[in-house]
Design an enzyme around this catalytic site. Sequence first.
Site, PDB file in Angstrom:
ATOM      1  CG  HIS A 115      38.552  53.287  29.384  1.00 47.91           C
ATOM      2  ND1 HIS A 115      37.660  53.171  28.333  1.00 47.91           N
ATOM      3  CD2 HIS A 115      38.478  52.118  30.075  1.00 47.91           C
ATOM      4  CE1 HIS A 115      37.070  51.984  28.390  1.00 47.91           C
ATOM      5  NE2 HIS A 115      37.546  51.335  29.447  1.00 47.91           N
TER       6      HIS A 115
ATOM      7  CD  GLU B 206      40.255  57.611  25.608  1.00 47.58           C
ATOM      8  OE1 GLU B 206      40.262  57.292  24.410  1.00 47.58           O
ATOM      9  OE2 GLU B 206      40.288  56.764  26.542  1.00 47.58           O
TER      10      GLU B 206
END
Length: 288
Positions: free
Chosen positions: A52, A54
Amino acid sequence: MELERYMEIAVAEAQASLREGNNGFGAVIVKDGSVVASSYDREDTEHDPTSHAEINAIRQASRELGKKLSGCALISTHEPCPMCACAVVWSGIAEVAWGYSIKEALLQGRKRIAFPCREIFERAGADIQITEGILKSECAVLYREDVRKEIERLRHADDTALSGFNEDSAAKRARWFQENKGSFDFLSGDPVQAGYRLLLERFHITEEQAPVVKKTDREIVFHSMNFCPTLEACGILGLDTRHVCKRINEQSTDALVKQVDRRLSFSRNYDSLRPYSDSCEERICLAD
């Protein structure tokens, strides 16, 4: 304003994700006013469900600053999922800001885990500052279904494919007209005005979104400013709308107005087309 500046970087990362065939998430990590990491999701291209935006940004920042990211802020185009929110807690990040929320994604019909960041941070006893809705409109575009479909359609399309899209669109628009013409109360009378009204009806736009700038008995010129998935997809993919729009839908739009009167024609001024101008200048003309 600082958060907006960093979010612009995150949006650019998300756009890069979409160009590569990933899912359109971008994230930036900042400390003391400096960007220490920026990344996007690579789940599909790396075949890694944990890749992802993040997580990738946290890994990148940790290589620069060490395991603990105390004093850092994470700015993300989308509210972090539970996995990423937990990574934020473990990393020691002090502030999180996002543009588009999990709740908004669920209302949109997208598949999300309905576990908001705020609740995860509270359960973890983490004192993390939250700011929501940073450049929300710009972030929301990334997650619109119509924009994503257009990106998929145009990503690898050559001129042959674009012409095929035009032919398919012409057939669909002709079918739509035949199925709905009984409900149109504007078809009798001025054919030029009827052609203009037909386009407003077909594309679900208002006169304010496509104001008429010139009107005679034989011509209407209007400036389209409505939301356009093709415009957004071209911007993300780095395509020239002057090339794409001429091949993908000018002929099919021309065929649509001809459903009103065979003497009508539709055209665009390709010297006045978004994003190179504030609006797309379009014209309906009645031949002799």
